[in-house]
Scaffold this active site. Structure first.
Site, PDB file in Angstrom:
ATOM      1  N   CYS A 106       0.869  -1.173   0.000  1.00 10.43           N
ATOM      2  CA  CYS A 106       0.000   0.000   0.000  1.00 10.43           C
ATOM      3  C   CYS A 106       0.907   1.224   0.000  1.00 10.43           C
ATOM      4  O   CYS A 106       2.124   1.087  -0.089  1.00 10.43           O
ATOM      5  CB  CYS A 106      -1.006   0.003   1.153  1.00 10.43           C
ATOM      6  SG  CYS A 106      -0.352   0.287   2.802  1.00 10.43           S
ATOM      7  N   HIS A 142      15.062 -13.371  11.923  1.00 11.31           N
ATOM      8  CA  HIS A 142      14.717 -13.270  13.337  1.00 11.31           C
ATOM      9  C   HIS A 142      13.227 -13.431  13.633  1.00 11.31           C
ATOM     10  O   HIS A 142      12.874 -13.835  14.740  1.00 11.31           O
ATOM     11  CB  HIS A 142      15.167 -11.920  13.896  1.00 11.31           C
ATOM     12  CG  HIS A 142      16.653 -11.774  13.938  1.00 11.31           C
ATOM     13  ND1 HIS A 142      17.263 -10.706  14.570  1.00 11.31           N
ATOM     14  CD2 HIS A 142      17.656 -12.527  13.435  1.00 11.31           C
ATOM     15  CE1 HIS A 142      18.576 -10.822  14.459  1.00 11.31           C
ATOM     16  NE2 HIS A 142      18.841 -11.916  13.756  1.00 11.31           N
ATOM     17  N   ASN A 143      12.373 -13.076  12.681  1.00 10.31           N
ATOM     18  CA  ASN A 143      10.930 -13.064  12.962  1.00 10.31           C
ATOM     19  C   ASN A 143      10.125 -14.060  12.138  1.00 10.31           C
ATOM     20  O   ASN A 143       8.923 -14.158  12.315  1.00 10.31           O
ATOM     21  CB  ASN A 143      10.357 -11.662  12.722  1.00 10.31           C
ATOM     22  CG  ASN A 143      11.152 -10.584  13.426  1.00 10.31           C
ATOM     23  OD1 ASN A 143      11.754  -9.743  12.781  1.00 10.31           O
ATOM     24  ND2 ASN A 143      11.189 -10.627  14.746  1.00 10.31           N
ATOM     25  N   ARG A 162       4.862   4.177  -1.999  1.00  8.27           N
ATOM     26  CA  ARG A 162       5.137   5.603  -2.208  1.00  8.27           C
ATOM     27  C   ARG A 162       6.514   6.042  -1.712  1.00  8.27           C
ATOM     28  O   ARG A 162       6.895   7.202  -1.885  1.00  8.27           O
ATOM     29  CB  ARG A 162       4.054   6.449  -1.528  1.00  8.27           C
ATOM     30  CG  ARG A 162       2.707   6.312  -2.202  1.00  8.27           C
ATOM     31  CD  ARG A 162       1.671   7.219  -1.590  1.00  8.27           C
ATOM     32  NE  ARG A 162       0.423   7.138  -2.345  1.00  8.27           N
ATOM     33  CZ  ARG A 162      -0.779   7.168  -1.794  1.00  8.27           C
ATOM     34  NH1 ARG A 162      -0.907   7.288  -0.481  1.00  8.27           N
ATOM     35  NH2 ARG A 162      -1.844   7.081  -2.555  1.00  8.27           N
TER      36      ARG A 162
END
Length: 146
Positions: A68, A101-102, A112
């Site tokens: 987005c 790590h995640n 944008r």
């Protein structure tokens, strides 16, 4: 769980970048499941983020790309779903750490604020970087509330 299939979702601000990255993914051998948006006409990002996130939540897809304008709204929406770890990445190093790590499973991009070339590099890192496990596995398990 499909590993050669990747989901994509965006709003109007992310439409052009989604279309560019979709072509790249297809040349890399991925089958892309496109959840929209399908033009740059104004739409609401949650309508598309939820569709992508549900597929990951249910185990039908292992990874996704969400885009987005800022990357924030679509990421926040996706992260409402169980087993979804959407990471907002604007430089390659953040993408690498999000995976290592995640164990991020959705790459969220701010259309944008990055160029197509930057997005390609971030995407490449996100797709190629494995989860490190170890001490990070314990932390990732603590993310889910239920």
């Amino acid at each position: 769980m499909a590993t050669s299939m990747i989901g994509m979702a965006c709003d109007h601000a992310g439409y052009t970048l989604k279309e560019e990255l979709k072509k790249i993914l297809e040349t890399m051998g991925y089958t892309v499941k496109d959840f929209g948006a399908y033009s740059d006409e104004s739409v609401d990002y949650p309508d598309f983020a939820h569709s992508l996130a549900k597929e990951i939540e249910q185990g039908n897809l292992s990874r996704g790309i969400a885009i987005c304008g800022s990357g924030n709204g679509i990421s926040m929406t996706a992260n409402k779903h169980s087993n979804v770890r959407a990471a907002l990445c604007w430089i390659p190093e953040i993408a690498r750490l999000a995976r290592e790590h995640n164990d991020a499973n959705i790459l969220s991009l701010p259309a944008r604020f990055i160029t197509t070339e930057e997005a390609k590099e971030i995407l490449d890192i996100f797709l190629k970087t494995p989860f490190e496990g170890g001490r990070h596995e314990r932390r990732v398990r603590k993310i889910e509330l239920s």
